[in-house]
Each structure stands twice: as C-alpha cells, then as structure tokens.
Design a protein around this motif. Structure first.
Motif, short mmCIF file in Angstrom:
data_model
loop_
_atom_site.label_atom_id
_atom_site.label_comp_id
_atom_site.label_asym_id
_atom_site.label_seq_id
_atom_site.Cartn_x
_atom_site.Cartn_y
_atom_site.Cartn_z
N VAL A 51 0.83 -1.21 0.00
CA VAL A 51 0.00 0.00 0.00
C VAL A 51 0.86 1.26 0.00
N LEU A 52 2.14 1.12 0.27
CA LEU A 52 3.03 2.28 0.19
C LEU A 52 3.29 2.70 -1.25
N ASP A 53 2.99 1.83 -2.19
CA ASP A 53 3.21 2.09 -3.61
C ASP A 53 1.92 2.68 -4.20
N THR A 54 1.83 3.99 -4.25
CA THR A 54 0.61 4.67 -4.71
C THR A 54 0.30 4.34 -6.16
N ASP A 55 1.32 4.28 -7.01
CA ASP A 55 1.09 3.97 -8.42
C ASP A 55 0.50 2.57 -8.58
N PHE A 56 0.99 1.62 -7.79
CA PHE A 56 0.44 0.26 -7.82
C PHE A 56 -1.03 0.28 -7.42
N LEU A 57 -1.36 1.00 -6.35
CA LEU A 57 -2.75 1.09 -5.91
C LEU A 57 -3.63 1.71 -7.00
N MET A 58 -3.12 2.73 -7.64
CA MET A 58 -3.90 3.37 -8.71
C MET A 58 -4.15 2.41 -9.86
N ASP A 59 -3.15 1.61 -10.19
CA ASP A 59 -3.33 0.62 -11.26
C ASP A 59 -4.43 -0.38 -10.89
N GLN B 55 -1.70 7.46 3.95
CA GLN B 55 -1.52 8.59 3.04
C GLN B 55 -1.52 8.13 1.59
N SER B 56 -0.86 7.00 1.32
CA SER B 56 -0.79 6.48 -0.04
C SER B 56 -2.16 6.02 -0.53
N VAL B 57 -2.92 5.34 0.33
CA VAL B 57 -4.27 4.89 -0.04
C VAL B 57 -5.15 6.08 -0.38
N LEU B 58 -5.11 7.10 0.46
CA LEU B 58 -5.94 8.28 0.23
C LEU B 58 -5.53 9.02 -1.04
N ALA B 59 -4.21 9.08 -1.29
CA ALA B 59 -3.74 9.75 -2.51
C ALA B 59 -4.25 9.03 -3.75
N ALA B 60 -4.19 7.70 -3.74
CA ALA B 60 -4.68 6.94 -4.89
C ALA B 60 -6.18 7.13 -5.06
N MET B 61 -6.92 7.15 -3.96
CA MET B 61 -8.37 7.35 -4.03
C MET B 61 -8.70 8.72 -4.63
N VAL B 62 -8.04 9.76 -4.15
CA VAL B 62 -8.33 11.12 -4.60
C VAL B 62 -8.04 11.25 -6.10
N ARG B 63 -6.92 10.70 -6.54
CA ARG B 63 -6.53 10.85 -7.94
C ARG B 63 -7.50 10.15 -8.88
N LEU B 64 -8.14 9.08 -8.40
CA LEU B 64 -9.04 8.31 -9.26
C LEU B 64 -10.50 8.45 -8.84
N ASP B 65 -10.79 9.44 -8.00
CA ASP B 65 -12.17 9.81 -7.67
C ASP B 65 -12.94 8.68 -6.98
N VAL B 66 -12.27 7.97 -6.06
CA VAL B 66 -12.94 6.98 -5.21
C VAL B 66 -13.32 7.70 -3.92
N ARG B 67 -14.59 7.66 -3.54
CA ARG B 67 -15.07 8.56 -2.50
C ARG B 67 -15.65 7.86 -1.28
N ARG B 68 -15.31 6.58 -1.05
CA ARG B 68 -15.78 5.89 0.16
C ARG B 68 -14.66 5.02 0.72
N ILE B 69 -14.49 5.07 2.04
CA ILE B 69 -13.45 4.26 2.68
C ILE B 69 -13.87 3.87 4.08
N VAL B 70 -13.58 2.62 4.45
CA VAL B 70 -13.73 2.13 5.81
C VAL B 70 -12.32 1.84 6.31
N PHE B 71 -11.96 2.42 7.44
CA PHE B 71 -10.59 2.32 7.95
C PHE B 71 -10.54 1.46 9.20
N SER B 72 -9.56 0.58 9.23
CA SER B 72 -9.30 -0.28 10.38
C SER B 72 -8.50 0.47 11.43
N SER B 73 -9.21 1.04 12.43
CA SER B 73 -8.53 1.72 13.52
C SER B 73 -8.46 0.78 14.73
N SER B 74 -8.28 1.33 15.92
CA SER B 74 -8.02 0.46 17.06
C SER B 74 -8.40 1.13 18.37
#
Length: 336
Positions: free
Chosen positions: A51-59, A97-116
């Motif tokens: 998930v640190l690889d933003t370009d991979f996530l975007m692909d 940060q990488s997940v959110l960056a990929a989402m923003v660039r490709l207009d994905v607008r929903r996320i559920v985050f695993s917090s603690s």
C-alpha cells in the motif's frame, strides 16, 4: 468493486469472506508478509504489492473499477511498535496517506478504515465511548490516531465518505482454516505455550482490577467482519463521516482468558507472572452503543465462543503444519 487492503491476513480473510458472501465483488491487495491468499474465496482476485506504492494502488483501482476501499493493511503489535516505532509510522501512516492519494486521484469517495481501541490509552473507569479523549500510550496507538486525523482532514477537503472502526481485541476463527497465527496476540501466544509444554506469560498481576490482571474487550473476528459488511451497506444509502467502537461491551481479564483456554484445550496448564508491559492500560472496554443504535450491529459471540473457535482452528493448523513437516522430511530422506 470493493478494494480490501490487507485482505489476505487473519482479519482480512474474514472480512473479505463476509463481504463476498454478502454479494459484493471484492479485489484484495496484500504484500503477503503475513497473508494467505489460498484461504480466500476462489472468485476473489489478489494483487500482490504494498500500500506504500501509490502507483500500484492506482493501477489496481483503475483495473478493477474500484468505487470503495476497506483499508485493513498495517502493522498492529503493541509491544513491537515500542521497539520499532519508525517502521510502524512508515507502514501505518504513510500507508494511509498512499491509499488516500490513490483514491483522490481516481475519484474513489468511500473508505472504511481499520482503527483500534489502542487510540484511547488509559481511561478512568475502563469503559470508553467514541467521545472518550484519545491519548494513546504506544507508537502503534499513535499511528492509528494520526491515520484517523489524516482521514478526517483529507475526507473533508475531498468530499470522501468515511468510517473508522475502532477494533477492540480481535480473536477467534470463523472457519477451521482461518486460525490466528499472530505471535503478538494473547490467545495464540497461550496456544503456542501449550504446544511447547511451557507456561504462558501473564504480564503483571497488580493492576487495579478484580484479579490484578489487565481487562480487555474481546470481539469475535466473525462479528468484526459482519460489522464491516454492515457499514458498507449503510454507506450505500447515506453519506457517512463516523467513528464506531467495535466490541462486545464487556471485559475479560487475562486470567479469564487463561481459564477459557484451559477449558477449550482440555490441558490443565499453569501460567507464570512476568513484569507488566510499559504503556499497558489496566482496563479498556467498549461502549458499543453508537454502532448498535445507528447501524443495528451487535456482537453475537462471548469469550467461550471466541476461545473455543480459536483452539479448534489452531489445532487444525497445527496438524497441517506437522503433516507438511513429516512430508518434507520424507522427501528429504528420499533424496539422499
């Protein structure tokens, strides 16, 4: 299509199965550092990468036409985070940060985050609501809180719907193949000690609790997985920007867990008392009223269900490992 990061891990396989069973199309991203893709449904594709690889996530997002993300990937060991803080900040915070960056660039607008629940730290009465001040006492807990802050800010700026689920102590198994193999989690550590004929460690017995050991809220992993499916369903019908505790709403001490493990395993083992771990709160128990009243979700399993299911899955996993070891030894002998 849903993207589940970390979907081949212990919690991830349960969440992915629950989402797939509910009729969702799911793609998993996992670096396989601790994942087991062979345990996922055959129809779920797995893309291997970080998930640190933003370009991979975007692909991946582009390839599968992803419209929502369930972000589970990250590192979660309380004690390990104390000795490897830089690693935890990189994996957890930079990963978010990488997940959110990929989402923003490709207009994905929903996320559920695993917090603690680790975001809370020590609390006065041991029970926490989502409004309880978050004062984490470990690098792991701090990374999760920072991720929540980052999520809130990016979501507000970019128009993203989001939910952060604050997990309490996740354990158990929803299938005999889905054992928790985590070396840092209490119940697997107890089982490992039993297998070795050793006494499990109890970290401290002088806390201000009824039996002197730490009290935690244990949540069955299948209940947690169902919570994710419930949240995704809710996000389909209304905008969301929420934090939810995901726990049973009552606590069990470390000694309660030891006794439940004795009953589940049938092994009359004893335990040893070690020094308390730095930053370990005496008691942290969820007030899960919000998720129950707003979304209708409630935990269904108790501690005995959790530990017995964990032991059954552990036993299956142990037998499979022993069989594989014997087969490997036989092959080695045959090659001589």
């Amino acid at each position: 299509m849903l993207l589940v990061t970390g979907g081949a891990g212990y919690i991830g396989t349960h969440v992915t199965r629950a989402l797939s069973t509910s009729g969702r199309e799911v793609v998993v991203v996992d670096d396989l550092s601790s994942g087991h893709p062979e345990l996922l449904p055959a129809e779920v594709p797995v893309e291997v990468g970080s998930v640190l690889d933003t370009d991979f996530l975007m692909d991946v997002i582009d390839m599968y036409d992803v419209d929502a993300v369930v972000h589970l990937a990250g590192w979660k060991a309380f004690d390990e985070s104390i000795t490897r803080p830089s690693y935890y900040y990189r994996q957890n915070v930079h990963g978010m940060q990488s997940v959110l960056a990929a989402m923003v660039r490709l207009d994905v607008r929903r996320i559920v985050f695993s917090s603690s629940a680790a975001v809370y730290g020590t609390v006065d009465d041991g029970t926490v609501t989502e409004e309880t001040p978050a004062i984490p006492e470990s690098p792991y807990g701090r990374t999760k809180l920072i991720c929540e802050w980052l999520l809130r800010d990016v979501a507000a700026a970019e128009g993203i719907d989001w939910v952060a689920l604050r997990y309490f102590n996740v354990a158990g198994a929803g299938d005999m193949k889905l054992a928790d193999r985590g070396v840092h989690n209490l119940i697997p550590r107890v089982f490992q000690a039993i297998d070795r004929g050793e006494r499990p460690s109890v970290f401290g017995d002088t806390y201000d609790t009824p039996d002197g050991t730490c009290i935690r809220d244990y949540i069955h992993v299948t209940d947690l997985a169902d919570a994710h499916a419930t949240v995704i369903d809710a996000m389909d019908s209304a905008p969301m920007a929420s934090v939810y505790n995901v726990g049973c709403g009552y606590g069990a001490s470390v000694l309660d867990v030891m006794r439940a493990a004795q009953q589940a395993s049938g092994v009359p083992f004893d335990w040893q008392i070690d020094e308390p771990r730095a930053g370990d709160p005496a008691s942290v128990v969820a007030d899960a009223t919000r998720i129950r009243t707003e979304l209708g979700w409630k935990a269904r399993h108790d501690l005995d269900d959790i530990v017995s299911s964990a032991w059954e899955a552990w036993s299956v996993s142990r037998k499979a490992t022993m069989t594989a070891s014997r087969q490997g030894a036989a092959l080695a002998v045959g090659a001589l």
